[in-house]
Design a protein around this motif. Structure first.
Motif, PDB file in Angstrom:
ATOM      1  N   ILE A 115     -51.737  16.994 -89.630  1.00 49.34           N
ATOM      2  CA  ILE A 115     -52.683  18.016 -90.084  1.00 49.34           C
ATOM      3  C   ILE A 115     -51.937  19.318 -90.371  1.00 49.34           C
ATOM      4  CG2 ILE A 115     -54.598  19.500 -89.348  1.00 49.34           C
ATOM      5  CD1 ILE A 115     -55.710  16.978 -87.848  1.00 49.34           C
ATOM      6  N   ALA A 116     -51.030  19.717 -89.471  1.00 49.84           N
ATOM      7  CA  ALA A 116     -50.249  20.944 -89.676  1.00 49.84           C
ATOM      8  C   ALA A 116     -49.387  20.830 -90.933  1.00 49.84           C
ATOM      9  CB  ALA A 116     -49.385  21.231 -88.450  1.00 49.84           C
ATOM     10  N   GLN A 117     -48.790  19.678 -91.121  1.00 49.38           N
ATOM     11  CA  GLN A 117     -47.971  19.453 -92.316  1.00 49.38           C
ATOM     12  C   GLN A 117     -48.826  19.562 -93.584  1.00 49.38           C
ATOM     13  OE1 GLN A 117     -46.532  15.389 -92.739  1.00 49.38           O
ATOM     14  NE2 GLN A 117     -44.591  16.140 -93.569  1.00 49.38           N
ATOM     15  N   ASP A 118     -49.996  18.943 -93.578  1.00 51.45           N
ATOM     16  CA  ASP A 118     -50.904  19.011 -94.732  1.00 51.45           C
ATOM     17  C   ASP A 118     -51.348  20.446 -95.001  1.00 51.45           C
ATOM     18  OD1 ASP A 118     -50.699  16.257 -94.876  1.00 51.45           O
ATOM     19  OD2 ASP A 118     -52.715  15.873 -94.084  1.00 51.45           O
ATOM     20  N   ILE A 119     -51.622  21.182 -93.922  1.00 51.28           N
ATOM     21  CA  ILE A 119     -52.038  22.581 -94.074  1.00 51.28           C
ATOM     22  C   ILE A 119     -50.956  23.369 -94.794  1.00 51.28           C
ATOM     23  CG2 ILE A 119     -52.365  24.734 -92.756  1.00 51.28           C
ATOM     24  CD1 ILE A 119     -54.126  23.037 -90.828  1.00 51.28           C
ATOM     25  N   ARG A 120     -49.722  23.165 -94.410  1.00 54.03           N
ATOM     26  CA  ARG A 120     -48.628  23.921 -95.032  1.00 54.03           C
ATOM     27  C   ARG A 120     -48.384  23.511 -96.481  1.00 54.03           C
ATOM     28  NH1 ARG A 120     -47.096  24.118 -89.767  1.00 54.03           N
ATOM     29  NH2 ARG A 120     -47.224  26.262 -89.035  1.00 54.03           N
ATOM     30  N   GLN A 121     -48.759  22.293 -96.850  1.00 49.15           N
ATOM     31  CA  GLN A 121     -48.629  21.886 -98.251  1.00 49.15           C
ATOM     32  C   GLN A 121     -49.708  22.558 -99.107  1.00 49.15           C
ATOM     33  OE1 GLN A 121     -48.609  17.594 -98.207  1.00 49.15           O
ATOM     34  NE2 GLN A 121     -46.444  17.513 -97.688  1.00 49.15           N
ATOM     35  N   THR A 122     -50.897  22.773 -98.534  1.00 47.88           N
ATOM     36  CA  THR A 122     -51.996  23.380 -99.282  1.00 47.88           C
ATOM     37  C   THR A 122     -52.019  24.894 -99.141  1.00 47.88           C
ATOM     38  OG1 THR A 122     -53.278  21.366 -98.924  1.00 47.88           O
ATOM     39  CG2 THR A 122     -54.505  23.319 -99.628  1.00 47.88           C
ATOM     40  N   TRP A 123     -51.791  25.386 -97.934  1.00 53.11           N
ATOM     41  CA  TRP A 123     -51.799  26.826 -97.644  1.00 53.11           C
ATOM     42  C   TRP A 123     -50.404  27.186 -97.125  1.00 53.11           C
ATOM     43  CZ3 TRP A 123     -55.646  23.492 -95.856  1.00 53.11           C
ATOM     44  CH2 TRP A 123     -56.864  23.574 -96.539  1.00 53.11           C
ATOM     45  N   SER A 124     -49.486  27.356 -98.051  1.00 54.78           N
ATOM     46  CA  SER A 124     -48.062  27.497 -97.684  1.00 54.78           C
ATOM     47  C   SER A 124     -47.771  28.730 -96.837  1.00 54.78           C
ATOM     48  CB  SER A 124     -47.195  27.499 -98.939  1.00 54.78           C
ATOM     49  OG  SER A 124     -47.579  28.563 -99.793  1.00 54.78           O
ATOM     50  N   ASP A 125     -48.654  29.722 -96.841  1.00 57.66           N
ATOM     51  CA  ASP A 125     -48.426  30.916 -96.031  1.00 57.66           C
ATOM     52  C   ASP A 125     -48.852  30.745 -94.573  1.00 57.66           C
ATOM     53  OD1 ASP A 125     -47.305  32.318 -98.103  1.00 57.66           O
ATOM     54  OD2 ASP A 125     -49.156  33.333 -98.671  1.00 57.66           O
ATOM     55  N   ALA A 126     -49.518  29.641 -94.252  1.00 58.13           N
ATOM     56  CA  ALA A 126     -49.942  29.426 -92.857  1.00 58.13           C
ATOM     57  C   ALA A 126     -48.695  29.410 -91.973  1.00 58.13           C
ATOM     58  CB  ALA A 126     -50.705  28.117 -92.722  1.00 58.13           C
ATOM     59  N   ASN A 127     -48.681  30.263 -90.941  1.00 58.00           N
ATOM     60  CA  ASN A 127     -47.489  30.312 -90.109  1.00 58.00           C
ATOM     61  C   ASN A 127     -47.689  29.770 -88.704  1.00 58.00           C
ATOM     62  OD1 ASN A 127     -48.480  32.597 -88.525  1.00 58.00           O
ATOM     63  ND2 ASN A 127     -48.091  33.798 -90.362  1.00 58.00           N
ATOM     64  N   ARG A 128     -48.929  29.570 -88.274  1.00 58.97           N
ATOM     65  CA  ARG A 128     -49.182  28.989 -86.949  1.00 58.97           C
ATOM     66  C   ARG A 128     -50.365  28.027 -87.037  1.00 58.97           C
ATOM     67  NH1 ARG A 128     -46.814  32.405 -82.760  1.00 58.97           N
ATOM     68  NH2 ARG A 128     -44.902  33.096 -83.772  1.00 58.97           N
ATOM     69  N   VAL A 129     -50.200  26.854 -86.451  1.00 58.35           N
ATOM     70  CA  VAL A 129     -51.277  25.869 -86.346  1.00 58.35           C
ATOM     71  C   VAL A 129     -51.337  25.444 -84.876  1.00 58.35           C
ATOM     72  CG1 VAL A 129     -52.137  23.592 -87.061  1.00 58.35           C
ATOM     73  CG2 VAL A 129     -50.900  25.038 -88.713  1.00 58.35           C
ATOM     74  N   VAL A 130     -52.500  25.595 -84.266  1.00 58.51           N
ATOM     75  CA  VAL A 130     -52.695  25.242 -82.867  1.00 58.51           C
ATOM     76  C   VAL A 130     -53.900  24.306 -82.787  1.00 58.51           C
ATOM     77  CG1 VAL A 130     -53.140  26.111 -80.539  1.00 58.51           C
ATOM     78  CG2 VAL A 130     -51.791  27.486 -82.152  1.00 58.51           C
ATOM     79  N   ILE A 131     -53.699  23.132 -82.182  1.00 59.43           N
ATOM     80  CA  ILE A 131     -54.782  22.166 -81.993  1.00 59.43           C
ATOM     81  C   ILE A 131     -54.691  21.643 -80.565  1.00 59.43           C
ATOM     82  CG2 ILE A 131     -55.854  20.010 -82.756  1.00 59.43           C
ATOM     83  CD1 ILE A 131     -54.391  20.403 -85.471  1.00 59.43           C
ATOM     84  N   HIS A 132     -55.716  21.940 -79.754  1.00 57.02           N
ATOM     85  CA  HIS A 132     -55.788  21.462 -78.369  1.00 57.02           C
ATOM     86  C   HIS A 132     -57.130  20.759 -78.180  1.00 57.02           C
ATOM     87  CE1 HIS A 132     -52.747  24.591 -76.601  1.00 57.02           C
ATOM     88  NE2 HIS A 132     -52.266  23.960 -77.652  1.00 57.02           N
TER      89      HIS A 132
END
Length: 169
Positions: free
Chosen positions: A80-97
């Protein structure tokens, strides 16, 4: 960071990104997840908190119980984090708990936080993350109901992806 004795925690640092993924028995911390998503480059941190509600389809829910296949769930979180960075390349932090075990009404079952320079990206990426998690992660929940006429407890297991497709999660 104390996420419980039997917690799977994966903090990734790839191409400068500081992500955090966890499956935990212990209660999740909104403050901690926000701090993990925060960064000086952020103009926005969007946090989605999923909580246990007191009813599903008009049935009174007393508690939920979550189980997960942790290695695969963490791999889905990383994807999911990898996909996010492909679509929203400026995303710098992804947290999933995500929690596992028995949760009472009002307890937090899942926290997703995305840090981005702009709020539009952060909102879109956060929505993508929770929607994809619910659809793809090997996480199941048992809903515990109180029968209205007898007061007896009953329960049923569902995958969180199946309940999402039925529109009642």
């Amino acid at each position: 960071m104390n996420l419980g004795a039997t917690t799977a925690l994966d903090s990734s640092v790839k191409s400068g990104a500081k992500d955090s993924f966890a499956i935990a028995f212990a209660p999740l911390s909104l403050e901690q997840v926000y701090q993990l998503a925060d960064d000086g480059a952020n103009g926005a941190v969007v946090v989605m908190s999923g909580t246990v509600r007191n009813q599903t389809d008009g049935k009174p829910v007393v508690a939920l119980e979550y189980q997960a296949y942790e290695p695969m769930a963490l791999e889905i979180f990383r994807k999911i984090a990898q996909d996010i960075r492909q679509t929203w390349s400026d995303a710098n932090r992804v947290v999933i708990h995500h929690r596992v075990g028995r949760l009472e009404i009002g307890e937090i079952s899942v926290l997703v936080a995305i840090g981005c320079p702009h709020r539009g990206e952060a909102f879109a990426a956060c929505k993508y993350a929770i929607d994809t998690l619910k659809h793809n992660a090997p996480i199941w929940k048992k809903e515990w109901y109180s029968e209205p006429t007898t007061g007896k407890l009953s329960s049923s297991w569902v995958s969180i992806g199946a309940c999402e497709s039925q529109g009642n999660c």
